[in-house]
Design an enzyme around this catalytic site. Structure first.
Site, PDB file in Angstrom:
ATOM      1  N   TYR A  24      37.024  33.260  40.671  1.00  0.00           N
ATOM      2  CA  TYR A  24      38.472  33.151  40.887  1.00  0.00           C
ATOM      3  C   TYR A  24      39.254  34.388  40.441  1.00  0.00           C
ATOM      4  O   TYR A  24      40.461  34.462  40.671  1.00  0.00           O
ATOM      5  CB  TYR A  24      39.026  31.946  40.128  1.00  0.00           C
ATOM      6  CG  TYR A  24      38.431  30.634  40.561  1.00  0.00           C
ATOM      7  CD1 TYR A  24      38.742  30.080  41.801  1.00  0.00           C
ATOM      8  CD2 TYR A  24      37.556  29.944  39.736  1.00  0.00           C
ATOM      9  CE1 TYR A  24      38.198  28.878  42.209  1.00  0.00           C
ATOM     10  CE2 TYR A  24      37.002  28.727  40.127  1.00  0.00           C
ATOM     11  CZ  TYR A  24      37.329  28.210  41.368  1.00  0.00           C
ATOM     12  OH  TYR A  24      36.785  27.013  41.769  1.00  0.00           O
ATOM     13  N   HIS A  28      45.663  32.708  43.501  1.00  0.00           N
ATOM     14  CA  HIS A  28      46.016  31.644  42.559  1.00  0.00           C
ATOM     15  C   HIS A  28      45.921  32.118  41.109  1.00  0.00           C
ATOM     16  O   HIS A  28      46.433  31.453  40.214  1.00  0.00           O
ATOM     17  CB  HIS A  28      45.106  30.450  42.789  1.00  0.00           C
ATOM     18  CG  HIS A  28      45.797  29.121  42.752  1.00  0.00           C
ATOM     19  ND1 HIS A  28      47.145  28.941  42.965  1.00  0.00           N
ATOM     20  CD2 HIS A  28      45.296  27.863  42.538  1.00  0.00           C
ATOM     21  CE1 HIS A  28      47.432  27.650  42.886  1.00  0.00           C
ATOM     22  NE2 HIS A  28      46.331  26.976  42.628  1.00  0.00           N
ATOM     23  N   ASN A  75      45.230  22.816  37.998  1.00  0.00           N
ATOM     24  CA  ASN A  75      45.913  21.531  38.121  1.00  0.00           C
ATOM     25  C   ASN A  75      46.017  20.752  36.817  1.00  0.00           C
ATOM     26  O   ASN A  75      46.694  19.734  36.760  1.00  0.00           O
ATOM     27  CB  ASN A  75      45.228  20.667  39.189  1.00  0.00           C
ATOM     28  CG  ASN A  75      45.331  21.291  40.564  1.00  0.00           C
ATOM     29  OD1 ASN A  75      45.989  22.309  40.772  1.00  0.00           O
ATOM     30  ND2 ASN A  75      44.671  20.680  41.525  1.00  0.00           N
TER      31      ASN A  75
END
Length: 190
Positions: A14, A19, A68
């Site tokens: 990531y 993001h 999240n």
């Protein structure tokens, strides 16, 4: 103490994704200030900066709970240090802004961003200062693969410039205050 939280996802897959804009901004700020994320706890990596150049101590925090569930790390950290949402600034990616743009906002809804939504839920307030880094709208309906994707070409250059501008804004906040930075960085960009 003020707490600057960069949102992102842990793990090498990531690192350079849209993001992870929040992670990248606080990492760049830490590097510019000559510090590293040398502490682990509260389901986060963090550092606390205390020096005479700062108005007050600053904590830089990268939740390691995945985007999240960012509110878990934030609430654990705030509770341990007896801080409130007034002491918090959250940095994250924003699809509603073009790559290269940034926007400072003193609070409000999550506008669908699940990381900031979890923080709002866990801190029980939407009065959380935030710095949004533009990543642009996905060219297709699959928002998940878009935010978890890596920009390239001109889009990548604009996005990286947005992260640089975010670091400049964070420095301005640290050395002055949030309102001062809002007046400078929320002006229409050329």
């Amino acid at each position: 103490m003020k707490v600057i939280v960069g949102l992102g996802n842990p793990g090498p897959e990531y690192i350079k994704t849209r993001h992870n804009s929040g992670f990248l901004a606080v990492e760049a700020l830490a590097s510019k200030l000559g510090v590293g994320f040398d502490r682990r706890g509260f389901e986060a990596e963090y550092t606390i900066i205390k020096n005479a150049d700062l108005l007050e101590p600053i904590a830089l925090l990268k939740p390691q709970t995945f985007m999240n569930k960012s509110g878990t790390a934030v609430s654990l950290f705030l509770n341990y240090f007896h801080l409130s949402a007034d002491d918090l600034l959250v940095v994250y990616d924003e699809m509603a802004l073009e790559p290269g743009s940034i926007r400072l906002k003193p609070g409000g809804s999550s506008a669908g961003h699940k990381g900031i939504q979890d923080i709002i839920e866990k801190t029980h307030t939407d009065k959380i200062a935030r710095l949004k880094i533009g990543i642009g709208e996905p060219p297709h309906k699959d928002a998940v693969s878009f935010v978890l994707g890596t920009p390239s070409g001109e889009e990548k250059n604009k996005w990286q410039n947005g992260i640089i501008r975010a670091v400049d804004a964070l420095e301005d906040i640290i050395h002055h205050d949030f309102s001062h930075a809002m007046n400078i960085y929320n002006k229409k960009e050329s």
